[in-house]
Design an enzyme around this catalytic site. Sequence first.
Site, mmCIF file in Angstrom:
data_model
loop_
_atom_site.group_PDB
_atom_site.id
_atom_site.type_symbol
_atom_site.label_atom_id
_atom_site.label_comp_id
_atom_site.label_asym_id
_atom_site.label_seq_id
_atom_site.Cartn_x
_atom_site.Cartn_y
_atom_site.Cartn_z
ATOM 1 N N ILE A 1 0.829 -1.200 0.000
ATOM 2 C CA ILE A 1 0.000 0.000 0.000
ATOM 3 C C ILE A 1 0.869 1.258 0.000
ATOM 4 C CG2 ILE A 1 -1.674 1.326 1.344
ATOM 5 C CD1 ILE A 1 -2.825 -1.328 2.338
ATOM 6 N N ASP B 1 13.076 -1.487 4.861
ATOM 7 C CA ASP B 1 13.764 -2.050 3.694
ATOM 8 C C ASP B 1 14.256 -0.885 2.838
ATOM 9 O OD1 ASP B 1 14.648 -3.319 1.401
ATOM 10 O OD2 ASP B 1 12.651 -3.941 0.749
ATOM 11 N N VAL C 1 10.249 2.659 12.116
ATOM 12 C CA VAL C 1 9.202 3.555 12.603
ATOM 13 C C VAL C 1 8.921 3.383 14.089
ATOM 14 C CG1 VAL C 1 8.097 3.797 10.361
ATOM 15 C CG2 VAL C 1 7.402 1.925 11.880
ATOM 16 N N ASN D 1 2.045 4.660 7.435
ATOM 17 C CA ASN D 1 1.490 3.497 6.750
ATOM 18 C C ASN D 1 2.097 2.163 7.174
ATOM 19 O OD1 ASN D 1 0.294 2.015 4.238
ATOM 20 N ND2 ASN D 1 2.517 1.764 4.031
ATOM 21 N N TYR E 1 -2.452 -8.373 16.251
ATOM 22 C CA TYR E 1 -2.927 -7.517 15.171
ATOM 23 C C TYR E 1 -4.262 -6.882 15.548
ATOM 24 C CZ TYR E 1 -3.410 -6.002 10.285
ATOM 25 O OH TYR E 1 -3.530 -5.253 9.138
ATOM 26 N N LYS F 1 -4.381 -2.801 16.184
ATOM 27 C CA LYS F 1 -5.137 -2.022 15.204
ATOM 28 C C LYS F 1 -6.301 -1.273 15.864
ATOM 29 C CE LYS F 1 -2.622 -2.804 11.621
ATOM 30 N NZ LYS F 1 -1.872 -1.724 10.963
#
Length: 269
Positions: free
Chosen positions: A17, A39, A66, A92, A156, A160
């Site tokens: 994304i 990366d 991050v 993101n 997750y 989230k």
Amino acid sequence: MQLRGKTVIITGGGAGIGRALVFAVVRAGARAVAIADIDVEGAAEVGAILKAQQPQCDVLARRVDVADPAAVKALVDEATARFGRVDVFISNAGIMVRKGLDATDTDWLRAWGVNVQAHVNAAQAVMPQMLERGEGYFVNTVSAAGLLSQIGSAPYAVTKHAAIGFAEWLSITYGDRGIRVSCICPQGVQTRMLLGEDGERKGFLQEGSVTPEFVARKTIEGMADERFLILPHPEVLEYYRRKGQDYDRWLRGMRRLQDQVAKEFGIGI
């Protein structure tokens, strides 16, 4: 917000994304973009393609963890020095830990660092200049899991939800001071997270999944309308309404879905 002439930072911009968002914001008129990713080769590749296609755009590609507040602040400082300001921060980057009660402390800390604390780090780094100007846009890539849940992954699902909570707080606290906040909440997206490194992983979210480019287009549309929830899968809003209307019924439905997924695919996405 219209992106023409704006400067943008995108984390996780080396693939998926994030990569699609890089090209989408430039097509929408952004004059400069900083591409950050753990990366660095992926980030550099996206930057090189962008420079070849859009030589008028100022491009910065950097390796950034991050979850490290100092690294995120250094990115914001460098982008600000080079571009003059940061108008939009698209936070993101995200990770999936496919575990439940077997998740270790390390698993939880890693998921928290990337899926939640990264948004906090970004806001702490970029918000002062936005507040001083009285305008800015902060975008979180979250997931439909932040509104609903995630079968097969406790870290997750929990992180989230927390990411949505932080974005809500930002909007409540700073929305009347010129800060716009959006959360991108797709279901299945055709990335390595869904399909695996080899593209062969099978899961229930593949049906109805969309491309990263589709998510990016919907994000640009959502930002133009300054919508808090950007839903590439509009049906998520109906699921969320059902959850709020009858939580116990929704939980029963999710348990049935979990049983179905376990039988057809094994627990997971």
